[in-house]
Design an enzyme around this catalytic site. Structure first.
Site, PDB file in Angstrom:
ATOM      1  N   HIS A 263      67.692   3.728   9.929  1.00 19.71           N
ATOM      2  CA  HIS A 263      66.317   3.285   9.672  1.00 19.71           C
ATOM      3  C   HIS A 263      65.955   2.178  10.659  1.00 19.71           C
ATOM      4  O   HIS A 263      66.797   1.339  10.978  1.00 19.71           O
ATOM      5  CB  HIS A 263      66.165   2.756   8.234  1.00 19.71           C
ATOM      6  CG  HIS A 263      64.752   2.706   7.786  1.00 19.71           C
ATOM      7  ND1 HIS A 263      63.925   1.657   8.077  1.00 19.71           N
ATOM      8  CD2 HIS A 263      64.012   3.610   7.118  1.00 19.71           C
ATOM      9  CE1 HIS A 263      62.726   1.913   7.584  1.00 19.71           C
ATOM     10  NE2 HIS A 263      62.744   3.086   6.988  1.00 19.71           N
ATOM     11  N   ASP A 314      65.249   9.541   2.500  1.00 19.22           N
ATOM     12  CA  ASP A 314      65.226  11.007   2.470  1.00 19.22           C
ATOM     13  C   ASP A 314      66.567  11.617   2.063  1.00 19.22           C
ATOM     14  O   ASP A 314      66.628  12.777   1.663  1.00 19.22           O
ATOM     15  CB  ASP A 314      64.836  11.565   3.856  1.00 19.22           C
ATOM     16  CG  ASP A 314      63.429  11.161   4.223  1.00 19.22           C
ATOM     17  OD1 ASP A 314      62.568  11.172   3.327  1.00 19.22           O
ATOM     18  OD2 ASP A 314      63.194  10.810   5.393  1.00 19.22           O
TER      19      ASP A 314
HETATM   20  C1  LIG Z   1      65.265   6.649  11.673  1.00 15.21           C
HETATM   21  C2  LIG Z   1      65.648   6.545  13.149  1.00 15.21           C
HETATM   22  C3  LIG Z   1      64.619   7.290  13.987  1.00 15.21           C
HETATM   23  C4  LIG Z   1      65.654   5.074  13.520  1.00 15.21           C
HETATM   24  O1  LIG Z   1      65.835   5.028  14.894  1.00 15.21           O
HETATM   25  P1  LIG Z   1      65.980   3.692  15.713  1.00 15.21           P
HETATM   26  O2  LIG Z   1      65.494   2.501  15.005  1.00 15.21           O
HETATM   27  O3  LIG Z   1      65.359   3.964  17.038  1.00 15.21           O
HETATM   28  O4  LIG Z   1      67.539   3.537  15.800  1.00 15.21           O
HETATM   29  P2  LIG Z   1      68.416   3.893  17.044  1.00 15.21           P
HETATM   30  O5  LIG Z   1      68.151   5.303  17.469  1.00 15.21           O
HETATM   31  O6  LIG Z   1      68.226   2.809  18.055  1.00 15.21           O
HETATM   32  O7  LIG Z   1      69.870   3.830  16.411  1.00 15.21           O
HETATM   33  C5  LIG Z   1      70.808   2.813  16.639  1.00 15.21           C
HETATM   34  C6  LIG Z   1      72.196   3.449  16.781  1.00 15.21           C
HETATM   35  O8  LIG Z   1      72.492   4.197  15.606  1.00 15.21           O
HETATM   36  C7  LIG Z   1      72.670   5.580  15.933  1.00 15.21           C
HETATM   37  N1  LIG Z   1      72.009   6.362  14.897  1.00 15.21           N
HETATM   38  C8  LIG Z   1      70.808   6.081  14.316  1.00 15.21           C
HETATM   39  N2  LIG Z   1      70.520   7.025  13.423  1.00 15.21           N
HETATM   40  C9  LIG Z   1      71.549   7.903  13.452  1.00 15.21           C
HETATM   41  C10 LIG Z   1      71.784   9.096  12.749  1.00 15.21           C
HETATM   42  N3  LIG Z   1      70.899   9.545  11.842  1.00 15.21           N
HETATM   43  N4  LIG Z   1      72.923   9.778  13.010  1.00 15.21           N
HETATM   44  C11 LIG Z   1      73.801   9.332  13.916  1.00 15.21           C
HETATM   45  N5  LIG Z   1      73.618   8.190  14.622  1.00 15.21           N
HETATM   46  C12 LIG Z   1      72.496   7.498  14.387  1.00 15.21           C
HETATM   47  C13 LIG Z   1      71.997   5.771  17.279  1.00 15.21           C
HETATM   48  O9  LIG Z   1      72.533   6.874  17.968  1.00 15.21           O
HETATM   49  C14 LIG Z   1      72.276   4.457  17.930  1.00 15.21           C
HETATM   50  O10 LIG Z   1      73.613   4.464  18.334  1.00 15.21           O
HETATM   51  P3  LIG Z   1      74.038   3.839  19.748  1.00 15.21           P
HETATM   52  O11 LIG Z   1      73.660   2.376  19.635  1.00 15.21           O
HETATM   53  O12 LIG Z   1      75.496   4.119  19.821  1.00 15.21           O
HETATM   54  O13 LIG Z   1      73.210   4.577  20.771  1.00 15.21           O
HETATM   55  C15 LIG Z   1      67.057   7.134  13.402  1.00 15.21           C
HETATM   56  O14 LIG Z   1      67.984   6.437  12.616  1.00 15.21           O
HETATM   57  C16 LIG Z   1      67.126   8.624  13.093  1.00 15.21           C
HETATM   58  O15 LIG Z   1      66.812   9.437  13.968  1.00 15.21           O
HETATM   59  N6  LIG Z   1      67.565   9.014  11.871  1.00 15.21           N
HETATM   60  C17 LIG Z   1      67.606  10.425  11.501  1.00 15.21           C
HETATM   61  C18 LIG Z   1      66.246  10.920  11.035  1.00 15.21           C
HETATM   62  C19 LIG Z   1      65.858  10.348   9.711  1.00 15.21           C
HETATM   63  O16 LIG Z   1      66.602  10.373   8.754  1.00 15.21           O
HETATM   64  N7  LIG Z   1      64.624   9.874   9.625  1.00 15.21           N
HETATM   65  C20 LIG Z   1      64.048   9.367   8.381  1.00 15.21           C
HETATM   66  C21 LIG Z   1      63.839   7.900   8.466  1.00 15.21           C
HETATM   67  S1  LIG Z   1      63.287   7.251   6.917  1.00 15.21           S
END
Ligand SMILES: CC(C)(COP(=O)(O)OP(=O)(O)OC[C@H]1O[C@@H](n2cnc3c(N)ncnc32)[C@H](O)[C@@H]1OP(=O)(O)O)[C@@H](O)C(=O)NCCC(=O)NCCS
Length: 374
Positions: A263, A314
């Site tokens: 998140h 979710d």
């Molecule tokens: C929600 C989300 C978009 C937040 O993204 P964000 O704030 O940009 O976070 P980041 O992508 O910078 O993530 C930070 C680290 O955690 C990892 N990470 C984040 N979510 C992850 C996931 N669902 N699965 C695996 N790794 C994840 C990233 O790869 C990153 O790792 P790194 O530092 O080694 O590159 C992201 O966590 C995600 O795509 N989650 C899956 C989709 C989801 O469940 N969305 C509903 C949100 S309520």
């Protein structure tokens, strides 16, 4: 600082883009409150109608206010025949969110006061859409399966009628309470991507329907509300608790993001997920099939050990809706039909204190090129 050296904040992470008095989030605790009331207090004790009133009017309704508000909302549930016709014309293989997006756009086209952006008329549209979106979601789900849509039962609460229209069965008290709580947990969440999209459209003084269509477009994405459908597909693919750890390890090795984890604001835990976790566990026990909860907790543990990443809203909401018997591909639609409450509140706030939302980009392309110089 010159424009060229100013820092770009990718994804607007941590940027305060507006003032708001609707939801408060402190991701470090974690804490979430609506209009000053903690989510843990209101989700279990109030109804969706009470929370909707609270979010729009900034106080918990009196008994009289609630009675009038609930009856008024129920009276708005029917959808025009043109909407059912549009939904019938959608391909049965189409994404249900495309149906919802199209239907809301059509409602705007049918509304002779669509372009009236007065606070009174915008509130009327918020009430209409909050009442009608469940009818649209349920009608489309049934049409896609070759079934006739179910006429809303005005004697039932918002949550009970929604369940009834989707499943064809009048729900018992436990099912109603479970779904009602889920709708509350999804009703509002500050300036998330879809709410911000709504605010951007309102910022141009465009109409309410156009802004909601933008919100639907944003929440459909798998990084936002669309994750809920992906979570359940993942659990179905994993199939058994024993296969879970291997599945997670493989996904992480392939640098695949697992739906339902992570998140932008909550790094230590999502307060909504803890409520939904309990609900998913109870439903698993009550149904005699705790497989989905077992898979969910096994994957959650593996993610915590491997990456320290938390389960978001979710993650446990998916098995909750699955146990309630909702069709697999409408979960995101259900989320959008709850979030209309928060979208509406933010749009009303944006209309009331509007300033065009127009950020800048740091230019990194060519400059000074001459025609004919190659
Ligand atoms: C929600 C989300 C978009 C937040 O993204 P964000 O704030 O940009 O976070 P980041 O992508 O910078 O993530 C930070 C680290 O955690 C990892 N990470 C984040 N979510 C992850 C996931 N669902 N699965 C695996 N790794 C994840 C990233 O790869 C990153 O790792 P790194 O530092 O080694 O590159 C992201 O966590 C995600 O795509 N989650 C899956 C989709 C989801 O469940 N969305 C509903 C949100 S309520």
């Amino acid at each position: 600082m010159s424009e060229a050296t100013e820092q770009v904040i990718a994804g607007l992470e941590g940027v305060l883009a507006c003032e708001s008095s609707i939801a408060y989030i402190d991701g470090s605790i974690p804490e979430l409150s609506f209009r000053g009331y903690d989510i843990h207090d209101i989700a279990q004790t109030l109804t969706f109608e009470q929370v909707t009133f609270l979010i729009w009017h900034d106080h918990i309704p009196s008994a009289d206010e609630l009675h009038t508000f609930s009856a008024d909302l129920a009276g708005r549930r029917a959808i025009p025949k043109q909407i059912t016709d549009v939904l019938s014309a959608m391909p049965s293989s189409g994404h249900p969110m495309a149906g919802l997006r199209t239907a809301v756009s059509m409602l705007g086209a049918l509304d002779p006061r669509a372009d009236d952006i007065s606070p009174e008329d915008n509130l009327r549209k918020a009430q209409d859409l909050t009442a009608q979106m469940p009818t649209i979601v349920a009608a489309q789900a049934r049409l896609q399966r070759g079934q006739e849509p179910i006429t809303p039962d005005l004697s039932l609460s918002h949550a009970a009628n929604y369940c009834y229209m989707l499943t064809g069965k009048r729900p018992d008290e436990t099912t109603t309470r479970t779904f009602d709580t889920m709708l509350i947990l999804y009703a509002e969440h500050e300036t998330n991507a879809s709410t911000f999209a709504c605010r951007v459209v309102v910022g141009t003084e465009s109409d309410f329907y156009s802004a909601v269509v933008a919100g639907i477009g944003a929440i459909k994405g798998p990084l936002h509300g669309g994750a809920i459908d992906e979570v359940m597909r993942m659990f179905l693919e994993i199939e058994t608790p024993e296969r879970t750890a291997g599945y997670v390890d493989q996904a992480l090795a392939a640098r695949r993001k697992l739906p339902g984890f992570g998140h932008r604001v909550y790094r230590a835990g999502d307060p909504r997920a803890s409520q939904l976790r309990t609900m998913a566990e109870k439903l698993g026990v009550a149904s005699g099939d705790d497989r989905w909860f077992a898979i969910a907790t096994a994957a959650e543990q593996r993610m915590r050990e491997a990456k320290g990443i938390i389960a978001n809203v979710d993650y446990f909401a998916a098995p909750v809706l699955y146990h309630l018997g909702f069709p697999l591909n409408v979960f995101t639609n259900v989320v959008a039909s709850a979030r209309i409450v928060g979208w509406s509140a933010h749009m009303l706030e944006q209309y009331a204190h509007n300033r065009l939302i127009r950020p800048r980009a740091r230019y990194v392309g060519h400059r000074g090129r001459k025609l004919g110089a190659n």
